[in-house]
Design a protein around this motif. Structure first.
Motif, PDB file in Angstrom:
ATOM      1  N   TYR A  66      -7.099  -9.719  13.174  1.00 12.62           N
ATOM      2  CA  TYR A  66      -7.581 -10.210  11.877  1.00 12.62           C
ATOM      3  C   TYR A  66      -6.470 -10.088  10.843  1.00 12.62           C
ATOM      4  O   TYR A  66      -6.008  -8.990  10.538  1.00 12.62           O
ATOM      5  N   ARG A  67      -6.030 -11.228  10.335  1.00 11.01           N
ATOM      6  CA  ARG A  67      -4.955 -11.217   9.337  1.00 11.01           C
ATOM      7  C   ARG A  67      -5.247 -12.246   8.254  1.00 11.01           C
ATOM      8  O   ARG A  67      -4.541 -13.225   8.115  1.00 11.01           O
ATOM      9  N   ASN A  68      -6.272 -12.021   7.495  1.00 13.17           N
ATOM     10  CA  ASN A  68      -6.656 -12.937   6.434  1.00 13.17           C
ATOM     11  C   ASN A  68      -6.161 -12.376   5.102  1.00 13.17           C
ATOM     12  O   ASN A  68      -6.857 -11.617   4.433  1.00 13.17           O
ATOM     13  N   ALA A  69      -4.943 -12.780   4.733  1.00 18.13           N
ATOM     14  CA  ALA A  69      -4.319 -12.255   3.515  1.00 18.13           C
ATOM     15  C   ALA A  69      -5.100 -12.654   2.269  1.00 18.13           C
ATOM     16  O   ALA A  69      -5.200 -11.865   1.323  1.00 18.13           O
ATOM     17  N   VAL A  94       1.069  -3.895   4.864  1.00 17.23           N
ATOM     18  CA  VAL A  94      -0.103  -4.173   4.025  1.00 17.23           C
ATOM     19  C   VAL A  94      -1.214  -3.179   4.356  1.00 17.23           C
ATOM     20  O   VAL A  94      -1.824  -2.595   3.450  1.00 17.23           O
ATOM     21  N   LEU A  95      -1.470  -2.979   5.638  1.00 18.77           N
ATOM     22  CA  LEU A  95      -2.516  -2.034   6.035  1.00 18.77           C
ATOM     23  C   LEU A  95      -2.184  -0.617   5.570  1.00 18.77           C
ATOM     24  O   LEU A  95      -3.068   0.126   5.137  1.00 18.77           O
ATOM     25  N   ALA A  96      -0.920  -0.258   5.657  1.00 14.37           N
ATOM     26  CA  ALA A  96      -0.509   1.074   5.200  1.00 14.37           C
ATOM     27  C   ALA A  96      -0.726   1.213   3.693  1.00 14.37           C
ATOM     28  O   ALA A  96      -1.157   2.276   3.221  1.00 14.37           O
ATOM     29  N   ALA A  97      -0.447   0.150   2.936  1.00 15.07           N
ATOM     30  CA  ALA A  97      -0.661   0.187   1.487  1.00 15.07           C
ATOM     31  C   ALA A  97      -2.153   0.299   1.158  1.00 15.07           C
ATOM     32  O   ALA A  97      -2.541   1.017   0.234  1.00 15.07           O
ATOM     33  N   VAL A  98      -2.994  -0.395   1.916  1.00 13.78           N
ATOM     34  CA  VAL A  98      -4.452  -0.287   1.726  1.00 13.78           C
ATOM     35  C   VAL A  98      -4.906   1.134   2.039  1.00 13.78           C
ATOM     36  O   VAL A  98      -5.687   1.732   1.285  1.00 13.78           O
ATOM     37  N   ASP A  99      -4.399   1.692   3.130  1.00 14.45           N
ATOM     38  CA  ASP A  99      -4.763   3.064   3.498  1.00 14.45           C
ATOM     39  C   ASP A  99      -4.318   4.063   2.431  1.00 14.45           C
ATOM     40  O   ASP A  99      -5.038   5.013   2.120  1.00 14.45           O
ATOM     41  N   LEU A 100      -3.133   3.841   1.863  1.00 16.47           N
ATOM     42  CA  LEU A 100      -2.636   4.716   0.804  1.00 16.47           C
ATOM     43  C   LEU A 100      -3.520   4.617  -0.439  1.00 16.47           C
ATOM     44  O   LEU A 100      -3.833   5.633  -1.070  1.00 16.47           O
ATOM     45  N   VAL A 124      -0.179  -3.375  -2.724  1.00 13.22           N
ATOM     46  CA  VAL A 124      -0.860  -4.182  -1.703  1.00 13.22           C
ATOM     47  C   VAL A 124      -0.586  -5.664  -1.949  1.00 13.22           C
ATOM     48  O   VAL A 124      -0.284  -6.414  -1.012  1.00 13.22           O
ATOM     49  N   GLN A 125      -0.636  -6.098  -3.202  1.00 11.68           N
ATOM     50  CA  GLN A 125      -0.393  -7.498  -3.519  1.00 11.68           C
ATOM     51  C   GLN A 125       1.033  -7.920  -3.167  1.00 11.68           C
ATOM     52  O   GLN A 125       1.250  -9.016  -2.635  1.00 11.68           O
ATOM     53  N   ARG A 126       2.008  -7.052  -3.434  1.00 12.54           N
ATOM     54  CA  ARG A 126       3.401  -7.357  -3.053  1.00 12.54           C
ATOM     55  C   ARG A 126       3.532  -7.464  -1.536  1.00 12.54           C
ATOM     56  O   ARG A 126       4.202  -8.354  -1.018  1.00 12.54           O
ATOM     57  N   GLY A 127       2.899  -6.553  -0.824  1.00 15.73           N
ATOM     58  CA  GLY A 127       2.932  -6.603   0.641  1.00 15.73           C
ATOM     59  C   GLY A 127       2.315  -7.876   1.177  1.00 15.73           C
ATOM     60  O   GLY A 127       2.817  -8.470   2.142  1.00 15.73           O
ATOM     61  N   LEU A 128       1.221  -8.315   0.561  1.00  8.19           N
ATOM     62  CA  LEU A 128       0.579  -9.566   0.987  1.00  8.19           C
ATOM     63  C   LEU A 128       1.492 -10.758   0.759  1.00  8.19           C
ATOM     64  O   LEU A 128       1.560 -11.665   1.597  1.00  8.19           O
ATOM     65  N   ALA A 129       2.212 -10.769  -0.362  1.00  8.19           N
ATOM     66  CA  ALA A 129       3.134 -11.875  -0.649  1.00  8.19           C
ATOM     67  C   ALA A 129       4.248 -11.934   0.396  1.00  8.19           C
ATOM     68  O   ALA A 129       4.603 -13.014   0.880  1.00  8.19           O
ATOM     69  N   ILE A 130       4.778 -10.783   0.763  1.00 11.07           N
ATOM     70  CA  ILE A 130       5.823 -10.732   1.789  1.00 11.07           C
ATOM     71  C   ILE A 130       5.272 -11.215   3.120  1.00 11.07           C
ATOM     72  O   ILE A 130       5.899 -12.020   3.817  1.00 11.07           O
ATOM     73  N   PHE A 131       4.088 -10.723   3.484  1.00 12.49           N
ATOM     74  CA  PHE A 131       3.477 -11.144   4.744  1.00 12.49           C
ATOM     75  C   PHE A 131       3.286 -12.658   4.778  1.00 12.49           C
ATOM     76  O   PHE A 131       3.599 -13.311   5.781  1.00 12.49           O
ATOM     77  N   TYR A 186      -8.334 -13.058   1.878  1.00 12.24           N
ATOM     78  CA  TYR A 186      -9.527 -12.228   1.721  1.00 12.24           C
ATOM     79  C   TYR A 186      -9.160 -10.820   1.267  1.00 12.24           C
ATOM     80  O   TYR A 186      -9.837 -10.228   0.419  1.00 12.24           O
ATOM     81  N   VAL A 187      -8.083 -10.283   1.802  1.00  9.74           N
ATOM     82  CA  VAL A 187      -7.631  -8.962   1.366  1.00  9.74           C
ATOM     83  C   VAL A 187      -7.224  -9.032  -0.105  1.00  9.74           C
ATOM     84  O   VAL A 187      -7.548  -8.136  -0.893  1.00  9.74           O
ATOM     85  N   ARG A 188      -6.539 -10.113  -0.489  1.00 11.10           N
ATOM     86  CA  ARG A 188      -6.103 -10.272  -1.877  1.00 11.10           C
ATOM     87  C   ARG A 188      -7.306 -10.250  -2.830  1.00 11.10           C
ATOM     88  O   ARG A 188      -7.237  -9.686  -3.923  1.00 11.10           O
ATOM     89  N   LEU A 189      -8.400 -10.866  -2.418  1.00 10.78           N
ATOM     90  CA  LEU A 189      -9.595 -10.844  -3.264  1.00 10.78           C
ATOM     91  C   LEU A 189     -10.041  -9.418  -3.572  1.00 10.78           C
ATOM     92  O   LEU A 189     -10.504  -9.124  -4.676  1.00 10.78           O
ATOM     93  N   HIS A 190      -9.897  -8.530  -2.603  1.00 16.03           N
ATOM     94  CA  HIS A 190     -10.369  -7.159  -2.776  1.00 16.03           C
ATOM     95  C   HIS A 190      -9.435  -6.301  -3.615  1.00 16.03           C
ATOM     96  O   HIS A 190      -9.834  -5.225  -4.065  1.00 16.03           O
ATOM     97  N   VAL A 191      -8.220  -6.732  -3.809  1.00 17.20           N
ATOM     98  CA  VAL A 191      -7.292  -5.944  -4.623  1.00 17.20           C
ATOM     99  C   VAL A 191      -6.958  -6.663  -5.925  1.00 17.20           C
ATOM    100  O   VAL A 191      -6.063  -6.236  -6.657  1.00 17.20           O
ATOM    101  N   THR A 192      -7.679  -7.729  -6.215  1.00 14.38           N
ATOM    102  CA  THR A 192      -7.495  -8.459  -7.463  1.00 14.38           C
ATOM    103  C   THR A 192      -8.634  -8.069  -8.402  1.00 14.38           C
ATOM    104  O   THR A 192      -9.805  -8.227  -8.043  1.00 14.38           O
ATOM    105  N   PRO A 193      -8.304  -7.566  -9.570  1.00 11.51           N
ATOM    106  CA  PRO A 193      -9.353  -7.079 -10.469  1.00 11.51           C
ATOM    107  C   PRO A 193     -10.414  -8.110 -10.850  1.00 11.51           C
ATOM    108  O   PRO A 193     -11.506  -7.743 -11.224  1.00 11.51           O
ATOM    109  N   GLY A 194     -10.164  -9.377 -10.726  1.00 16.96           N
ATOM    110  CA  GLY A 194     -11.164 -10.375 -11.083  1.00 16.96           C
ATOM    111  C   GLY A 194     -12.289 -10.499 -10.077  1.00 16.96           C
ATOM    112  O   GLY A 194     -13.413 -10.832 -10.431  1.00 16.96           O
TER     113      GLY A 194
END
Length: 110
Positions: free
Chosen positions: A31-34, A86-92, A61-68, A36-44
């Motif tokens: 599962y690599r849906n960037a 990205v997963l490591a940043a989410v875990d952190l 997390v957002q920077r990691g998603l952009a790189i990915f 959907y993950v972005r939605l969860h780390v975006t304040p809106g």
């Protein structure tokens, strides 16, 4: 975190939703849906407190998603390593939430 300093409810709910995503979807290695993950780390999308004590972690997390996404678009083999970052940043972010809350963040489906 000191007992007199409580996390805002918005941050606790957002952390719970992110924990649910991490436990249910992101634990699947395919599962690599960037987006959907972005939605969860975006304040809106999730109502993170503004400004939030977690803003540096959310930005990480957002920077990691952009790189990915850049690497995945080019079919670069390093995209796998970028996704792991990205997963490591989410875990952190979740670990910091648990530390600040003083207890385990229960995954919540909202």
């Amino acid at each position: 975190m000191a007992n007199d300093e409580k996390l805002p409810l918005a941050d606790l709910l957002a952390l719970g939703k992110l924990a649910y995503l991490r436990q249910r979807s992101l634990s699947n290695p395919r599962y690599r849906n960037a987006n959907y993950v972005r939605l969860h780390v975006t304040p809106g999308y999730l109502r993170w407190n503004r400004p939030s004590v977690f803003d540096p972690h959310l930005e990480s997390v957002q920077r990691g998603l952009a790189i990915f996404e850049r690497l995945a678009k080019r079919h670069d083999p390093e995209a796998t390593r970028a996704w792991q970052a990205v997963l490591a940043a989410v875990d952190l972010l979740l670990a910091e939430g648990q530390h600040r809350a003083g207890h385990r963040i229960r995954p919540r489906r909202i």
